[in-house]
Design an enzyme around this catalytic site. Structure first.
Site, short mmCIF file in Angstrom:
data_model
loop_
_atom_site.label_atom_id
_atom_site.label_comp_id
_atom_site.label_asym_id
_atom_site.label_seq_id
_atom_site.Cartn_x
_atom_site.Cartn_y
_atom_site.Cartn_z
N SER A 250 22.65 20.73 -26.29
CA SER A 250 22.92 22.01 -26.94
C SER A 250 23.95 22.76 -26.11
O SER A 250 24.09 22.50 -24.90
CB SER A 250 21.63 22.85 -27.03
OG SER A 250 21.90 24.20 -27.36
N TYR B 273 13.83 26.26 -22.95
CA TYR B 273 14.67 25.48 -23.88
C TYR B 273 15.98 25.07 -23.21
O TYR B 273 16.36 23.90 -23.24
CB TYR B 273 14.96 26.32 -25.13
CG TYR B 273 15.90 25.65 -26.10
CD1 TYR B 273 15.47 24.61 -26.92
CD2 TYR B 273 17.23 26.05 -26.18
CE1 TYR B 273 16.33 23.99 -27.81
CE2 TYR B 273 18.11 25.43 -27.06
CZ TYR B 273 17.64 24.41 -27.87
OH TYR B 273 18.52 23.79 -28.75
#
Length: 255
Positions: free
Chosen positions: A138, A151
């Site tokens: 990401s 995350y």
């Protein structure tokens, strides 16, 4: 892109919806024989409607995940590529962060990539076959925000593991790269974009004024799976239309 993966056997995890389904669709369009893994049977009809095989797989179960990869190899007689896409996005205020959440994200997002790459690479090495592993990280691996501590840590770890695996597996002809999408027009984001103000904000976050589609990310993954990216291994490809390249909120000048 047609034919660049002709007859290659590829597995895509988390393929029942969103980016995973876009990757699966683009890999099929490139000629691959694709099996989509998903933790839920809800995506089965979507995966099979695209012309791919389906297996219900929980990537947080190391033994079950590795066995599912071996099963595809046994059925197809080979394995050429794996896209580790399955993952979850969950946030929490840092001072209230529950370790159970952090460990859940680690199991699903990070450990599964290690397990998947190891299982796939063992088969490729045993076959003496070159291959390509693509790990979906990401843009949070590089630019993140409050509440994303766990995350972002998992996505940064994916990028770091990928660099190490490139050196471990390079001598066997196996390339390993991480692909880092930003905001992507998944089903959930499309629902949010029904609000005109949010839709405009989403566009403003990107240098091109557009939000990437799941097929855009799928095309990037196919490139990393194919021979056209032969020079790339250990790379971290940020596919976010410059979303993470901007400093702060910023104000455009000289428009």
């Amino acid at each position: 892109m047609s034919g660049v993966l002709q007859d290659r056997v590829v597995i895509v995890t988390g393929a029942g919806a969103g980016i995973g389904l876009g990757i699966l669709r683009q890999a099929l369009a490139a000629g691959a024989r694709v099996t989509g893994f998903d933790v839920s049977t809800e995506g089965r009809s979507r995966i099979e409607a695209e012309g791919a095989g389906f297996a219900q797989v929980d990537v947080a179960d190391p033994e079950g995940f590795a066995e599912a990869i071996r099963s595809v190899h046994a059925q197809q007689g080979r394995l050429d590529g794996l896209v580790n896409n399955a993952g979850v996005t969950e946030t929490a205020p840092f001072l209230k962060l529950d370790l159970a959440l952090a460990e859940r994200l680690w199991r699903i997002n990070q450990r599964s990539v290690l397990v998947g790459c190891q299982a796939a690479a063992r088969l490729m090495v045993a076959d003496g076959r070159a291959g390509a592993l693509v790990n979906i990280a990401s843009n949070h691996a590089r630019a993140t925000d409050a509440g994303f501590e766990s995350y972002a840590a998992t996505k940064g770890a994916i990028a770091a593991m990928t660099r190490a695996m490139a050196w471990s597996l390079g001598p066997h002809g196996i390339r390993v790269n991480s692909l880092c999408p930003g905001l992507t027009m998944t089903e959930k984001v499309r629902e949010l974009a029904a609000d005109p103000a949010l839709a405009q904000a989403f566009r403003d976050w990107h240098a091109t004024g557009e939000v990437s589609s799941v097929d855009d990310i799928g095309a990037a993954a196919v490139y990393l799976l194919g021979d056209g990216s032969a020079a790339l291994t250990g790379a971290e490809i940020v596919a976010d239309r410059a979303m993470s390249a901007r400093l702060g909120a910023g104000v455009r000048v000289n428009d």
